[in-house]
Design an enzyme around this catalytic site. Sequence first.
Site, PDB file in Angstrom:
ATOM      1  N   HIS A  98       0.824  -1.535   0.038  1.00 19.27           N
ATOM      2  CA  HIS A  98       0.298  -0.133   0.225  1.00 19.27           C
ATOM      3  C   HIS A  98       1.244   1.432   0.335  1.00 19.27           C
ATOM      4  O   HIS A  98       2.123   0.704   0.775  1.00 19.27           O
ATOM      5  CB  HIS A  98      -0.556  -0.062   1.284  1.00 19.27           C
ATOM      6  N   GLU A 133      -2.371  -0.496   7.921  1.00 21.43           N
ATOM      7  CA  GLU A 133      -3.323  -1.299   8.963  1.00 21.43           C
ATOM      8  C   GLU A 133      -2.737  -1.603  10.202  1.00 21.43           C
ATOM      9  O   GLU A 133      -1.743  -1.888  10.445  1.00 21.43           O
ATOM     10  CB  GLU A 133      -3.647  -2.319   7.974  1.00 21.43           C
ATOM     11  N   HIS A 256       3.072  -7.593   1.849  1.00 25.18           N
ATOM     12  CA  HIS A 256       2.466  -8.537   2.857  1.00 25.18           C
ATOM     13  C   HIS A 256       1.457  -9.857   2.138  1.00 25.18           C
ATOM     14  O   HIS A 256       1.225  -8.723   1.109  1.00 25.18           O
ATOM     15  CB  HIS A 256       1.645  -7.693   4.455  1.00 25.18           C
ATOM     16  N   ARG A 275      -0.943  -4.750  -6.030  1.00 19.62           N
ATOM     17  CA  ARG A 275      -0.563  -6.481  -6.025  1.00 19.62           C
ATOM     18  C   ARG A 275       0.673  -6.968  -6.388  1.00 19.62           C
ATOM     19  O   ARG A 275       0.936  -6.251  -7.986  1.00 19.62           O
ATOM     20  CB  ARG A 275      -2.039  -7.388  -6.424  1.00 19.62           C
TER      21      ARG A 275
END
Length: 389
Positions: A98, A133, A256, A275
């Site tokens: 991200h 996150e 991740h 991705r």
Amino acid sequence: MYLLAGAVRRYSWGSTTLVQQLLGRPVDGRPIAEVWMGAHPDDPSVADGGGRRVPLDELVATQPEAMLGPAVLARTGPRLPYLAKILAAANALSIQVHPTMAQADAGFAAEERRGVSLDDPSRSYRDRFHKPEIVYALTPFELLSGLREPEQAAKLVAELGVPALNPLIALLREDASDPHRGALTWLLAQRGRGAVWVDEAAASAKDGVGARPELEIVHTLAQQFPGDPGLLAPLLLNQERLEPGQALYTAPGTLHAYLSGMAIEVMAASDNVLRAGLTSKHVDVDEVLAITDFTPRLTGFLRPARLAPGVVDFSAPVTDLGLSVITPRAGERLAGPEDGPRIAVCVEGEVQLTAGDVRRLLPGEAVFVPHVDGAMTVSGNGTVVVARV
């Protein structure tokens, strides 16, 4: 206080049992991957405030200061800056990364200039926001997070004994300046080429199951994503297992992948996911390489701050989000976050939340507590996870 009806997402990687059992729903063979609790415009929760039902994003937009509080409103504007999810994975999610706020802003602007539609599958940046996150495990939770030391990764790849991987091993061992950048560049270049080594690596990992846990994950990923070069991810990234009650922070730039288990995830309210593998979706090679932090480092486990008996807080190095866990026993009353916009979800037992009014919550039920309701307390016999700024 508003009772929330979360948005259910049935992605194929979801579990057919975990969320269903938490929510008390029938186990009917269909997967539930995520339940969104928040005001993200793609799928906002419906807020019920005594019979009046309204999407949470509309509620926040029409009463921003009351819902968010003046400090949050000044910092983030009239939007809830985080999204909370119940997440349950039976199969692995894609290897992803991200952006930071600056990267998201620049990437979004560039795609707007090129006229890429927001619903175009090849679009990489769907908003201007970063996406740090926190994941808090409700069951044992397996994941990959952050890059290993290059020599350790090279040794693991070498153990497969696949000659076609020698260039990857050499990059990890001989590129003194940026070994993981070179390794990931090589690996992403293998996508879509039908590389024979992928099947050879899968077969070697199968033969090695029992020798190393990393090889068992490679074998599992090869079954879930046949032909995908991303099956090498467990050899390049740190393999971790969260036990229930543990939490982990994923910073922007961190490669991740979640593998299995159920957790509460609290993230910045963004849909910017780039991705790198284990996916049939779009892989933007240039942007993945541009925003990934290639510094090897240990996984970002969060140390819990025990504010009081039964009250634990997990803070991230960003202002958008945080997470508190409140566990009253035998009817005791415990204090939760005092202000700002809060989303509280019961994950065990039965509790009562008091903030403005009183709500009884059972497992899987959630409420939005606006700033205007003031301090919240939790009583009963159970566990509540509270997403907060």
